[in-house]
Write a protein that holds these residues in place. Structure first.
Motif, PDB file in Angstrom:
ATOM      1  N   TYR A 222      41.222 -46.089  80.781  1.00 14.05           N
ATOM      2  CA  TYR A 222      42.266 -47.090  80.380  1.00 14.05           C
ATOM      3  C   TYR A 222      43.258 -46.825  79.151  1.00 14.05           C
ATOM      4  N   PRO A 223      44.675 -47.025  79.239  1.00  7.13           N
ATOM      5  CA  PRO A 223      45.276 -47.516  80.394  1.00  7.13           C
ATOM      6  C   PRO A 223      45.763 -46.589  81.167  1.00  7.13           C
ATOM      7  N   SER A 224      46.183 -46.733  82.524  1.00  8.86           N
ATOM      8  CA  SER A 224      46.759 -46.076  83.419  1.00  8.86           C
ATOM      9  C   SER A 224      48.224 -45.390  82.886  1.00  8.86           C
ATOM     10  N   LEU A 225      48.142 -43.924  83.124  1.00 18.65           N
ATOM     11  CA  LEU A 225      49.080 -43.352  82.394  1.00 18.65           C
ATOM     12  C   LEU A 225      50.206 -42.776  83.573  1.00 18.65           C
ATOM     13  N   ARG A 226      49.689 -42.685  84.820  1.00 19.15           N
ATOM     14  CA  ARG A 226      50.573 -42.245  85.930  1.00 19.15           C
ATOM     15  C   ARG A 226      51.940 -42.906  85.989  1.00 19.15           C
ATOM     16  N   GLY A 227      53.267 -42.440  85.637  1.00 19.00           N
ATOM     17  CA  GLY A 227      54.502 -43.065  85.775  1.00 19.00           C
ATOM     18  C   GLY A 227      54.870 -43.677  84.402  1.00 19.00           C
ATOM     19  N   THR A 228      54.131 -43.875  83.430  1.00 18.35           N
ATOM     20  CA  THR A 228      54.463 -44.186  82.061  1.00 18.35           C
ATOM     21  C   THR A 228      55.675 -43.428  81.478  1.00 18.35           C
ATOM     22  N   PRO A 229      56.767 -44.126  81.039  1.00 14.41           N
ATOM     23  CA  PRO A 229      57.734 -43.350  80.781  1.00 14.41           C
ATOM     24  C   PRO A 229      57.440 -42.200  79.616  1.00 14.41           C
ATOM     25  N   LEU A 230      56.597 -42.486  78.738  1.00 13.72           N
ATOM     26  CA  LEU A 230      56.663 -41.860  77.347  1.00 13.72           C
ATOM     27  C   LEU A 230      55.732 -40.403  77.738  1.00 13.72           C
ATOM     28  N   VAL A 231      54.796 -40.634  78.860  1.00 14.56           N
ATOM     29  CA  VAL A 231      53.936 -39.694  79.476  1.00 14.56           C
ATOM     30  C   VAL A 231      54.720 -38.814  80.214  1.00 14.56           C
ATOM     31  N   ASP A 232      55.789 -39.518  81.138  1.00 16.70           N
ATOM     32  CA  ASP A 232      56.603 -38.724  81.909  1.00 16.70           C
ATOM     33  C   ASP A 232      57.698 -37.745  80.999  1.00 16.70           C
ATOM     34  N   ARG A 233      57.987 -38.184  80.081  1.00 10.11           N
ATOM     35  CA  ARG A 233      58.810 -37.448  79.055  1.00 10.11           C
ATOM     36  C   ARG A 233      57.942 -36.140  78.545  1.00 10.11           C
ATOM     37  N   TRP A 234      56.841 -36.404  78.158  1.00 12.59           N
ATOM     38  CA  TRP A 234      55.991 -35.453  77.751  1.00 12.59           C
ATOM     39  C   TRP A 234      55.582 -34.428  78.677  1.00 12.59           C
ATOM     40  N   LEU A 235      55.489 -34.770  80.077  1.00 14.15           N
ATOM     41  CA  LEU A 235      55.370 -33.881  81.170  1.00 14.15           C
ATOM     42  C   LEU A 235      56.712 -32.824  81.201  1.00 14.15           C
ATOM     43  N   ILE A 236      57.812 -33.359  81.167  1.00 14.14           N
ATOM     44  CA  ILE A 236      58.932 -32.772  81.111  1.00 14.14           C
ATOM     45  C   ILE A 236      58.903 -31.876  79.978  1.00 14.14           C
ATOM     46  N   GLN A 237      58.368 -32.266  78.759  1.00 18.13           N
ATOM     47  CA  GLN A 237      58.567 -31.226  77.614  1.00 18.13           C
ATOM     48  C   GLN A 237      57.417 -29.962  77.965  1.00 18.13           C
ATOM     49  N   GLN A 238      56.563 -30.330  78.739  1.00 18.24           N
ATOM     50  CA  GLN A 238      55.477 -29.325  79.160  1.00 18.24           C
ATOM     51  C   GLN A 238      56.249 -28.306  80.004  1.00 18.24           C
ATOM     52  N   GLY A 239      57.479 -28.428  80.489  1.00 16.93           N
ATOM     53  CA  GLY A 239      57.941 -27.446  81.590  1.00 16.93           C
ATOM     54  C   GLY A 239      58.018 -28.061  82.859  1.00 16.93           C
ATOM     55  N   LEU A 240      57.651 -29.388  83.240  1.00 15.73           N
ATOM     56  CA  LEU A 240      57.654 -29.885  84.497  1.00 15.73           C
ATOM     57  C   LEU A 240      58.868 -30.564  84.793  1.00 15.73           C
TER      58      LEU A 240
END
Length: 878
Positions: A222-240
């Motif tokens: 908890y919480p669910s992170l899939r699709g969360t904006p801050l996590v998506d921005r972090w994923l992009i920073q990881q090169g995705l």
């Protein structure tokens, strides 16, 4: 300890997403799908300890696959909503292995590491498959107990894989950041309110980062992170770069709660888990220190032109260090088995502590020896017990409060005008302090933010006030995209929209772009230079405002707005498993028939117990709350011309025009449960956006809401307090209700209860009043109520009919609500009879076992609700 991301990726792919479509041969498909992702998987790698643990703590005791296999029937899979237990048939298509393999290959092609492939598949696979077949996100992990999806199981298995990568098993790591309400609600403006909410969400994300970076997003229960904006921005920073960048609108919507629960490695004596918890704490504190330091540097730079204020921030560091508290706890799972649980609860047996879990273990014993699977099924209910211990441990730690040291300075300034527990910055002597704050208001501007002349702020309040520029940079969005309306603009939002549609150029964003200023206060001024502390209204804008206010189609702009606070009911009980459906409700009919055929008393006992909470069902709650906060709340608030302050799972704070308040609140409440009549055509318990059906909490879940109707000039802290009191009153009255507090500028304050079932009627009244229905009858009825309270219900009903029937025809036409059946025949009710019928319904609600109000009190409340509906529609300058 270094995690092998290849192992984590294999754990995530150990079961194919389409397993439920064709169980036979699914292991071979899993291996081929792993190959499509560029990995080699052998069949003996499919069922590692993480899969066995994820299955044992989640699934009910079941016979082996040779004794019971359930699959699609006539193109349908029997499904069960994970939280309500309601059964439905999911229409599915035939297996298309090539399609799934192609999607996996497209997601992972070009990614140069197992870590990136894992992150990409976790984020995109369900979404991309749903584009091909909308039913993919709903496919079950176990067709025999189809109350959780394969995605919940894969997330749990991958999270446990990472947590079991150490030598001593997994641990639950809980994290909580506070204080929340005092920080958010210490606000002078809507921008302050948003800034506090966004800061908490941003800091909570920083607290997650050590776990996110080391063990991946599936570590979080908890919480669910899939699709969360801050996590998506972090994923992009990881090169995705295959992840779509979240829009600025999504980025500026705080949707992460202030707490999380994760599974992590324990290691020897918990050294790894404890160190990780300390890192989470330190990252949060460093992020807060860094933000505060940047704000202080900007203020210093602006004050350099002023002399005598070099030591203005003597108390700064002390206040910044003392404000936030971070609480973390770690619970080792391997060392918290049945025997330890029994000792911790001071009982003699596990059955005494958790009798329902013990009853379910009897289900495993009832299965004949020849039908039992190879793995042990005697740990049912243990995860829920461990979760309760973790929650109690966190609660115990949070009750121990750090006492901050007293200041070392003999002479200190007065208290902060927003946060009275801290001293304001600047000199201690009154005259010097006055000059300092004059200089602050005149010279300090950070982006669009400033300090007003009468404000005296502490380090925490100053950091919060000037945070938007730095938050915008951190979130990679333009600062001008963080615009927030003032309360006057919120009150007039719908009026402004109507004005634009009628040819008046009164778009606040456009005016701000053209003139570099906008204030909703202008709409209510009698002259363009009314406020000496503000710039005068641009000439052409003032002329447009005068013309719009004089237009008969628009009338004067509303002066009142609503603060909406909503909170899910019994969320602690949901997260502890107390609100789970019964076991017999979640079983597939074929599985239920199998157990009934055993003719064992233990089966009947197990059937009548509640489904225990496991990591996958916990993930289902997280997903439902995440869907509501991320996809549904912003959409509904925007539809009602509102401004969202935050949506953290079940917790919502928004501001909407007064006339839209009831409709917005009711739509949010229905969406929270996934009401089939209000969710875009989705099945009950879901909410449809586009072609996707998003999981909601289901019809068994309820929420309570408070509305505070306040004048745009009212102190925001008072307004927030009234909304909080209204929400608490709704819960105290019996929960699952709406409480409406009206705070008139004249000083007359009222508060009235409206059961959710009655809100459509109250909405109808508001609409009638908006369209011109007279409200004289409502005010006269309310004025007579002290006299009427002593009369029988029939007498009050007759007086209600008399008052309404005295109204003009247009009012009666607007109030009439159609036909009701009377004495076996269709009869069109008069307006008075229709209101009398609604009066009976309202009294029936408030006198029900849920509320248990007296007849007299309910009658008075009805009269007040009628008057409140009138005020919601007509609130101008009352």
């Amino acid at each position: 300890m270094s995690l092998d991301w290849s192992d984590l990726l294999l754990a995530y792919l150990h079961e194919p997403a389409d397993k439920a479509l064709e169980i036979k041969g699914h292991e071979g498909r899993a291996c081929r799908y792993a190959e499509a992702a560029g990995l080699e998987m052998r069949p003996d790698q499919l069922h590692g300890p993480e899969d066995q643990l994820a299955s044992s703590v989640e699934r009910l005791p079941m016979p082996s696959s040779h004794a019971l296999v359930v699959g699609p029937h006539d193109g349908h899979l029997t499904m069960v909503h994970p939280l309500s237990g309601q059964r439905y048939e999911l229409e599915v298509g035939p297996l298309d292995e090539a399609e799934v393999a192609t999607v996996i290959q497209e997601i992972t092609v070009g990614l140069d590491s197992p870590q990136k492939k894992f992150l990409a598949l976790w984020r995109l696979l369900s979404e991309r498959l749903a584009e091909q077949k909308p039913y993919f996100p709903l496919l079950p992990a176990d067709t025999r107990v189809p109350d959780h999806t394969v995605w919940h199981h894969l997330d749990a298995a991958a999270g446990l894989k990472a947590a079991l990568s150490g030598p001593r098993g997994a641990a639950m790591l809980s994290f909580a950041l506070g204080p929340v309400q005092p920080f958010i609600e210490a606000a002078r403006s809507v921008r302050d309110l948003w800034s506090g909410s966004m800061l908490l969400s941003w800091l909570a994300f920083h607290g997650m980062r050590p776990i996110l970076e080391e063990y991946g997003p599936t570590a979080f229960i908890y919480p669910s992170l899939r699709g969360t904006p801050l996590v998506d921005r972090w994923l992009i920073q990881q090169g995705l770069d295959k992840v779509t960048a979240p829009s600025s609108e999504m980025m500026r919507s705080p949707c992460l709660p202030n707490r999380f629960l994760a599974v992590v490695p324990w290691e020897s004596q918990g050294t790894s888990a404890q160190a990780l918890a300390e890192r989470c704490t330190e990252v949060v504190r460093n992020a807060w220190r860094d933000l505060a330091s940047r704000v202080r540097q900007e203020i210093d730079r602006a004050l350099k032109k002023c002399e005598g204020f070099d030591d203005w921030a003597i108390l700064w560091d002390q206040q910044i260090e003392e404000f936030f508290s971070v609480t973390t706890t770690v619970l080792p799972l391997a060392e918290c088995g049945d025997e330890r649980i029994v000792r911790l609860f001071g009982e003699e047996s596990f059955a005494n502590v958790f009798p329902e879990a013990a009853a379910l273990r009897g289900l495993a014993e009832a299965i004949p020896e020849k039908d039992r699977p190879a793995f042990d099924q005697s740990s049912t209910g243990r995860w829920q017990a461990q979760l309760e211990i973790s929650a109690r441990l966190m609660e115990a730690c949070r009750t121990v409060r750090h006492i901050p040291p007293s200041t070392k300075h003999k002479s200190v300034p007065g208290k902060c005008s927003l946060m009275g527990t801290f001293e304001q910055m600047g000199p201690a002597r009154l005259e010097a302090s006055r000059k300092f704050w004059e200089a602050m208001s005149e010279h300090v501007r950070i982006g669009r933010d400033r300090v007003r002349k009468q404000e005296r702020l502490c380090a925490v309040a100053l950091t919060k006030r000037f945070a938007p520029r730095f938050l915008a940079a951190a979130m990679r969005i333009e600062e001008n995209e963080l615009r927030t309306p003032d309360t006057a603009t919120v009150a007039a939002a719908q009026w402004l929209k109507n004005a634009c549609e009628n040819g008046f150029a009164l778009d606040p964003d456009q005016i701000r772009d053209e003139h570099e200023q906008w204030s909703g206060q202008w709409l209510y001024w009698t002259r363009p230079d009314q406020d000496k502390d503000e710039e005068p209204v641009p000439k052409e804008v003032w002329q447009t405002i005068l013309k719009a206010r004089g237009d008969k189609r628009l009338g004067p702009p509303p002066a009142y707005y609503a603060i909406l606070m909503m909170d899910g009911d019994h969320m602690g009980r949901w997260l502890s498993g107390e609100m789970s459906p019964l076991v017999e409700e979640v079983l597939h009919p074929e599985a239920k028939t199998y157990f009934q055929g055993l003719n064992d008393s233990r089966v009947e006992l197990a059937f009548k117990t509640r489904r225990p909470l496991g990591p996958a069902r916990h993930a289902a709650i997280s997903e439902a709350l995440g869907n509501f906060a991320l996809h549904v709340v912003p959409k509904i608030v925007k539809e009602h011309f509102g401004t969202l302050i935050y949506a953290g799972g079940d917790d919502v704070l928004a501001m909407v025009p007064a006339a839209q308040a009831l409709a917005c609140a009711r739509k949010l409440r229905r969406a929270f449960s996934g009401d089939a009549e209000a969710n875009g055509g989705a099945r009950n318990g879901y909410y449809k956006i586009g072609q996707r059906e998003l999981l909601m909490m289901g019809p068994a879940a309820t929420a309570s809401c408070g509305l505070a109707i306040v004048h745009h000039k009212e102190d925001l802290r008072f307004a927030l307090q009234q909304a909080r009191h209204a929400e608490q009153a709704a819960k105290a009255a019996g929960r699952n209700a709406l409480q409406i507090a009206v705070c008139r500028r004249s000083g007359e304050h009222t508060s009235v209860l409206c059961p959710w079932e009655f809100t459509p009627t109250a909405e109808h009244w508001v609409t009638a009043f908006v369209h011109g229905a007279s409200d004289r009858w409502a005010y006269q009825l309310y004025g007579e109520m002290k006299t009427l309270e002593g009369l029988p219900v029939g007498a009050v009903r007759s007086e209600l009919i008399r008052q309404v029937e005295r109204s003009e025809k247009s009012t009666k036409d607007l109030l009439r609500i159609g036909e009701e059946r009377s004495e076996g025949e269709d009869k069109k009710l008069s307006a008075g009879e229709a209101l009398a019928h609604q009066f009976d319904l309202y009294l029936g609600h408030l006198r029900s076992p849920r509320f248990q109000w007296s007849e007299q009190r309910a009658m008075a409340e009805f009269a007040l609700l009628c008057q409140t509906a009138s005020f919601l529609a007509r609130g101008r300058t009352h």
